[in-house]
Design a protein around this motif. Structure first.
Motif, short mmCIF file in Angstrom:
data_model
loop_
_atom_site.label_atom_id
_atom_site.label_comp_id
_atom_site.label_asym_id
_atom_site.label_seq_id
_atom_site.Cartn_x
_atom_site.Cartn_y
_atom_site.Cartn_z
N ASN A 8 -0.97 14.29 -6.20
CA ASN A 8 -1.77 13.30 -5.47
C ASN A 8 -0.95 12.04 -5.24
O ASN A 8 -0.94 11.49 -4.13
CB ASN A 8 -3.05 12.96 -6.24
CG ASN A 8 -3.83 11.86 -5.56
OD1 ASN A 8 -3.46 10.69 -5.64
ND2 ASN A 8 -4.89 12.22 -4.88
N PRO B 185 -5.33 11.63 -0.20
CA PRO B 185 -4.58 11.95 1.02
C PRO B 185 -5.29 12.97 1.92
O PRO B 185 -5.04 13.01 3.12
CB PRO B 185 -3.26 12.53 0.48
CG PRO B 185 -3.11 11.88 -0.85
CD PRO B 185 -4.51 11.77 -1.39
N PRO C 20 -7.56 7.25 2.11
CA PRO C 20 -6.39 8.14 2.07
C PRO C 20 -5.30 7.70 1.09
O PRO C 20 -4.48 8.51 0.70
CB PRO C 20 -5.86 8.12 3.50
CG PRO C 20 -7.01 7.70 4.31
CD PRO C 20 -7.83 6.79 3.45
N ALA D 277 1.73 12.55 -2.52
CA ALA D 277 1.12 12.62 -1.18
C ALA D 277 0.59 11.24 -0.77
O ALA D 277 0.72 10.85 0.39
CB ALA D 277 0.02 13.66 -1.15
N ALA D 278 -0.02 10.51 -1.71
CA ALA D 278 -0.54 9.17 -1.40
C ALA D 278 0.59 8.21 -1.02
O ALA D 278 0.44 7.39 -0.11
CB ALA D 278 -1.34 8.63 -2.58
N VAL E 234 1.47 8.96 2.45
CA VAL E 234 0.48 8.37 3.36
C VAL E 234 0.81 6.90 3.57
O VAL E 234 0.82 6.41 4.70
CB VAL E 234 -0.96 8.53 2.80
CG1 VAL E 234 -1.94 7.64 3.55
CG2 VAL E 234 -1.41 9.98 2.87
N ALA F 168 -6.51 11.43 5.14
CA ALA F 168 -5.62 10.80 6.12
C ALA F 168 -5.86 11.40 7.50
O ALA F 168 -6.12 12.60 7.62
CB ALA F 168 -4.16 11.00 5.71
#
Length: 195
Positions: free
Chosen positions: A3, A113, A109, A6-7, A10, A116
């Protein structure tokens, strides 16, 4: 870990969108979704004046929890009593990550994410998502992979069979399926990281 990685992507992609298109505040706000999926983190992002950060060459996510909102999905329902990641633990993780009263919604997001928009996802690097067919978070991975592909990103999902959530440690314990995924991930990393 998945997470967070991926964040961060973003956030980098939001910053890139803001800088590359030289958008003023109104144009930047207009590029973000409205309604329940508003980016609460967008105004913080604009104010942070981050130095430019290069998008990674690739992103590899392992059994990621990409949706902190605790919405039910078939894999989360099926995995309610999962021995490694039962639903009670998923709630505890979500609430620890973003405690009640935090200044960020779980659908932002930058926290999830999964939410997003496609414009931001289209800026993602090539992505490899590893999961298992029994993981309560499998649907997070399947949906995210599908959206990345639809946004034109090179993305692949590998789901190991008959392995628990966070199965990586089992490769050294002699589980051939886990070892095979590790070999595939190593090859993918070498290909995308110019090693």
């Amino acid at each position: 870990g998945g997470n967070l990685a991926a964040a961060l992507c973003v956030k980098i992609c939001m910053q890139k969108l803001f800088e590359d298109e030289a958008l003023d505040d109104k144009e930047f706000d207009d590029a973000l979704p409205t309604g329940e999926m508003q980016y609460e983190g967008a105004s913080r992002l604009k104010q942070q004046k981050m130095p430019p950060v290069r998008t990674p060459d690739g992103l590899m996510l392992s059994c990621p929890m990409l949706n902190m909102s605790l919405e039910l999905s078939p894999s989360r329902v099926r995995g309610t009593n999962d021995p490694v990641l039962p639903s009670g633990l998923i709630k505890t993780i979500s609430d620890s990550y973003l405690p009640p009263g935090a200044n960020m919604d779980k659908t932002d997001p930058l926290a999830s994410p999964f939410y997003a928009n496609d414009e931001i996802l289209s800026l993602f690097p090539p992505t490899l998502i590893c999961s298992t067919d029994d993981d309560p978070l499998l649907d997070d991975s399947v949906d995210f992979n599908t959206r990345l592909k639809r946004s034109g990103v090179e993305s692949d999902l590998r789901a190991a069979h008959h392995m628990p959530h966070a199965f990586w440690g089992l490769s050294s314990a002699g589980f051939p399926e886990a070892k095979q995924v590790m070999v595939e991930c190593s090859s993918w990393l070498q290909m995308h990281m110019n090693m």
